[in-house]
Design a protein around this motif. Sequence first.
Motif, PDB file in Angstrom:
ATOM      1  N   LEU A 115      32.369  19.112  18.879  1.00  0.00           N
ATOM      2  CA  LEU A 115      32.952  17.786  19.113  1.00  0.00           C
ATOM      3  C   LEU A 115      34.349  17.882  19.719  1.00  0.00           C
ATOM      4  N   ARG A 116      34.877  19.120  19.766  1.00  0.00           N
ATOM      5  CA  ARG A 116      36.245  19.357  20.244  1.00  0.00           C
ATOM      6  C   ARG A 116      37.235  18.473  19.491  1.00  0.00           C
ATOM      7  N   TRP A 117      37.131  18.505  18.172  1.00  0.00           N
ATOM      8  CA  TRP A 117      37.895  17.636  17.285  1.00  0.00           C
ATOM      9  C   TRP A 117      38.621  18.465  16.240  1.00  0.00           C
ATOM     10  N   CYS A 118      39.865  18.100  15.964  1.00  0.00           N
ATOM     11  CA  CYS A 118      40.681  18.799  14.973  1.00  0.00           C
ATOM     12  C   CYS A 118      41.328  17.807  14.020  1.00  0.00           C
ATOM     13  N   ARG A 119      41.467  18.228  12.771  1.00  0.00           N
ATOM     14  CA  ARG A 119      42.338  17.540  11.817  1.00  0.00           C
ATOM     15  C   ARG A 119      43.499  18.493  11.598  1.00  0.00           C
ATOM     16  N   VAL A 120      44.709  17.999  11.854  1.00  0.00           N
ATOM     17  CA  VAL A 120      45.889  18.840  11.759  1.00  0.00           C
ATOM     18  C   VAL A 120      46.885  18.263  10.757  1.00  0.00           C
ATOM     19  N   CYS A 121      47.625  19.171  10.128  1.00  0.00           N
ATOM     20  CA  CYS A 121      48.636  18.805   9.137  1.00  0.00           C
ATOM     21  C   CYS A 121      50.009  19.186   9.690  1.00  0.00           C
ATOM     22  N   PRO A 122      50.996  18.286   9.582  1.00  0.00           N
ATOM     23  CA  PRO A 122      52.325  18.613  10.101  1.00  0.00           C
ATOM     24  C   PRO A 122      52.982  19.723   9.290  1.00  0.00           C
ATOM     25  N   MET A 123      53.851  20.471   9.974  1.00  0.00           N
ATOM     26  CA  MET A 123      54.588  21.551   9.339  1.00  0.00           C
ATOM     27  C   MET A 123      56.075  21.222   9.364  1.00  0.00           C
ATOM     28  N   MET A 124      56.818  21.883   8.465  1.00  0.00           N
ATOM     29  CA  MET A 124      58.265  21.669   8.410  1.00  0.00           C
ATOM     30  C   MET A 124      58.970  22.994   8.158  1.00  0.00           C
ATOM     31  N   LYS A 125      60.246  23.026   8.524  1.00  0.00           N
ATOM     32  CA  LYS A 125      61.073  24.204   8.258  1.00  0.00           C
ATOM     33  C   LYS A 125      61.390  24.239   6.766  1.00  0.00           C
ATOM     34  N   SER A 126      61.430  25.470   6.228  1.00  0.00           N
ATOM     35  CA  SER A 126      61.727  25.640   4.808  1.00  0.00           C
ATOM     36  C   SER A 126      62.567  26.901   4.629  1.00  0.00           C
ATOM     37  N   GLY A 127      63.767  26.875   5.166  1.00  0.00           N
ATOM     38  CA  GLY A 127      64.655  28.021   5.035  1.00  0.00           C
ATOM     39  C   GLY A 127      64.349  29.096   6.059  1.00  0.00           C
ATOM     40  N   CYS A 128      64.776  30.326   5.729  1.00  0.00           N
ATOM     41  CA  CYS A 128      64.594  31.461   6.630  1.00  0.00           C
ATOM     42  C   CYS A 128      64.074  32.670   5.869  1.00  0.00           C
ATOM     43  N   PHE A 129      63.415  33.564   6.585  1.00  0.00           N
ATOM     44  CA  PHE A 129      62.996  34.842   6.030  1.00  0.00           C
ATOM     45  C   PHE A 129      64.201  35.783   6.032  1.00  0.00           C
ATOM     46  N   ASP A 130      64.054  36.940   5.403  1.00  0.00           N
ATOM     47  CA  ASP A 130      65.143  37.924   5.347  1.00  0.00           C
ATOM     48  C   ASP A 130      65.610  38.363   6.734  1.00  0.00           C
ATOM     49  N   ASP A 131      64.689  38.323   7.722  1.00  0.00           N
ATOM     50  CA  ASP A 131      65.060  38.746   9.081  1.00  0.00           C
ATOM     51  C   ASP A 131      65.743  37.632   9.874  1.00  0.00           C
ATOM     52  N   GLY A 132      65.966  36.476   9.234  1.00  0.00           N
ATOM     53  CA  GLY A 132      66.657  35.372   9.890  1.00  0.00           C
ATOM     54  C   GLY A 132      65.757  34.393  10.618  1.00  0.00           C
ATOM     55  N   LYS A 133      64.450  34.701  10.724  1.00  0.00           N
ATOM     56  CA  LYS A 133      63.525  33.784  11.401  1.00  0.00           C
ATOM     57  C   LYS A 133      63.198  32.604  10.485  1.00  0.00           C
ATOM     58  N   VAL A 134      62.966  31.468  11.112  1.00  0.00           N
ATOM     59  CA  VAL A 134      62.685  30.233  10.369  1.00  0.00           C
ATOM     60  C   VAL A 134      61.354  30.353   9.628  1.00  0.00           C
ATOM     61  N   ARG A 135      61.341  29.888   8.380  1.00  0.00           N
ATOM     62  CA  ARG A 135      60.120  29.837   7.566  1.00  0.00           C
ATOM     63  C   ARG A 135      59.509  28.440   7.754  1.00  0.00           C
ATOM     64  N   TRP A 136      58.228  28.409   8.168  1.00  0.00           N
ATOM     65  CA  TRP A 136      57.502  27.150   8.353  1.00  0.00           C
ATOM     66  C   TRP A 136      56.428  27.040   7.282  1.00  0.00           C
TER      67      TRP A 136
END
Length: 137
Positions: A53-74
Amino acid sequence: KTLEGGGGIAAASSSSDGGSIAITNPPELFDKVVRVLDAEHEYYFVLTYIPDLRWCRVCPMMKSGCFDDGKVRWVLMPEGTGRELDVTSARCQPVHAVPKRQAEDADQEEWSIQDSSSTGGDNNARDLEKKRETMGM
């Protein structure tokens, strides 16, 4: 929200006699992080994907701090704080996202997203613009 594996969108074409359909080169969308064309949030997680059907149900994501390497945690937005969307897979642009916890439940997962358009690059932005033009938006 349980993580699933495999599958993907399919490009289909029918034969001239109206009989069979050929499925070719399906990109993977199950359990992927995507950008959704003309959507409110930067990233979404594909909860459900129905390839035929080429259909998706998607859930929004948000930032939640950073990992030890400084990259954003989603992470996934908690239920009731962000609206899940039902969209055609043509509006979804997969991005490179690495799950860090290998959790069975997507609600418990954390992702590191390497997306060139979020760090000043424009490859994904160009791809989304091409989709917008193709869809007449």
